[in-house]
Design a protein around this motif. Structure first.
Motif, PDB file in Angstrom:
ATOM      1  N   PHE A  34      -0.688   3.338   2.457  1.00 17.01           N
ATOM      2  CA  PHE A  34      -1.974   3.050   1.843  1.00 17.01           C
ATOM      3  C   PHE A  34      -1.845   1.939   0.807  1.00 17.01           C
ATOM      4  N   LEU A  46      -9.547   3.311  -2.479  1.00 12.26           N
ATOM      5  CA  LEU A  46      -8.773   3.009  -1.287  1.00 12.26           C
ATOM      6  C   LEU A  46      -9.184   1.662  -0.708  1.00 12.26           C
ATOM      7  N   LYS A  49      -5.637   1.684   4.969  1.00 11.83           N
ATOM      8  CA  LYS A  49      -4.623   2.667   5.303  1.00 11.83           C
ATOM      9  C   LYS A  49      -4.033   2.375   6.677  1.00 11.83           C
ATOM     10  N   LEU A  51      -2.325   4.674   9.600  1.00 14.63           N
ATOM     11  CA  LEU A  51      -1.968   6.005  10.081  1.00 14.63           C
ATOM     12  C   LEU A  51      -1.194   5.902  11.386  1.00 14.63           C
ATOM     13  N   ILE A  94       2.889   8.593   2.190  1.00 11.47           N
ATOM     14  CA  ILE A  94       2.989  10.044   2.295  1.00 11.47           C
ATOM     15  C   ILE A  94       3.675  10.360   3.603  1.00 11.47           C
ATOM     16  N   ASN A  96       4.570  12.206   7.046  1.00 13.18           N
ATOM     17  CA  ASN A  96       3.766  12.776   8.117  1.00 13.18           C
ATOM     18  C   ASN A  96       4.169  14.230   8.327  1.00 13.18           C
ATOM     19  N   GLN A  97       3.974  15.029   7.286  1.00 12.41           N
ATOM     20  CA  GLN A  97       4.235  16.454   7.395  1.00 12.41           C
ATOM     21  C   GLN A  97       3.481  17.171   6.291  1.00 12.41           C
ATOM     22  N   ALA A  98       3.231  18.444   6.520  1.00 21.11           N
ATOM     23  CA  ALA A  98       2.436  19.206   5.570  1.00 21.11           C
ATOM     24  C   ALA A  98       3.216  19.463   4.283  1.00 21.11           C
ATOM     25  N   LEU A 102       1.254  12.215  -2.050  1.00 19.28           N
ATOM     26  CA  LEU A 102       1.249  10.758  -2.037  1.00 19.28           C
ATOM     27  C   LEU A 102       2.156  10.237  -3.142  1.00 19.28           C
TER      28      LEU A 102
END
Lengths: 114, 113
Positions: A34, A46, A49, A51, A94, A96-98, A102
């Motif tokens: 981002f 923002l 971004k 993704l 961030i 790419n996992q729970a 950030l």
């Protein structure tokens, strides 16, 4: 752990000149990237971004950024800046996992003069 | 639509005094909530984040604490402020799902004197 490096703390440019703000990241897993902009004494907005998909992403205010996986970079560019673009710009990443948060670079102050 | 409220906007507190900054989110449920601090020349430092009521993760050991008494309320506190606590504090939220974008509040400028 991931980290973000913004290579320039300050970037002075003249109005209508092109600008590039550099950002490199490090991570052992895939990430989302981002760019945020902060005007004095305000929160963060923002800009754009990344993704997935196309590595060239376009954002608001004429900014764009290119994701380069091999160079782990996500540089922000604008072909012609305005006085109103004067602000602080933050690159962020961030994982790419729970359960992750950030992480920001230290910021680049863009100063546009006439 | 979702909105985030943060207050106060500006605060001047003496050293040793307590602190309470509040952040609330509207228009969403079960958001992930975050407190960041911005000090001059140091970018944004993640202080705390919360994935649910009563669940707080601390990223930096320090003089501050956080609490989440309700789903959409996130509070940053200190029992005794230090000069080094001065800075710009930002609250943010993130919805669950594939889009990991954050929305930030307008921030609180804290000056400890």
């Amino acid at each position: 752990a991931q980290s973000v490096t913004q290579l320039d703390s300050q970037v002075p440019v003249f109005e209508e000149a092109p600008v590039e703000l550099r950002c490199n990241y490090s991570s052992s897993v895939s990430v989302y990237l981002f760019w945020y902009v902060q005007y004095p004494n305000q929160g963060l907005q923002l800009l754009l971004k990344y993704l997935s998909g196309s590595t060239l992403v376009k954002g608001i205010n004429g900014f764009e950024a290119e994701f380069n996986k091999s160079q782990t970079s996500f540089h922000l560019r604008k072909p012609s800046v305005h006085i109103s673009d004067t602000a602080e710009y933050f690159c962020a990443v961030i994982l790419n996992q729970a359960g992750t948060a950030l992480i920001f670079g230290k910021g680049t102050t863009l100063s546009v003069s006439s | 639509s979702q909105t985030i409220h943060q207050w106060p906007a500006t605060l001047v507190q003496p050293v040793g005094s307590p602190l309470s900054l509040e952040c609330t989110v509207e228009g969403t449920s079960n958001p992930n909530l975050y407190w960041y601090r911005q000090a001059a020349g140091r970018g944004l430092q993640l202080l705390f984040y919360s994935v649910g009521i009563g669940q707080i993760s601390s990223e930096v050991p320090q003089n501050l604490s956080a609490s989440r008494p309700q789903d959409r309320q996130f509070i940053l506190s200190s029992k005794k402020l230090l000069l080094s606590d001065s800075g710009f504090y930002l609250c943010a939220w993130r919805g669950t799902g594939a889009w990991y974008g954050y929305t930030f509040g307008s921030g609180t400028r804290l000056t400890v004197v």
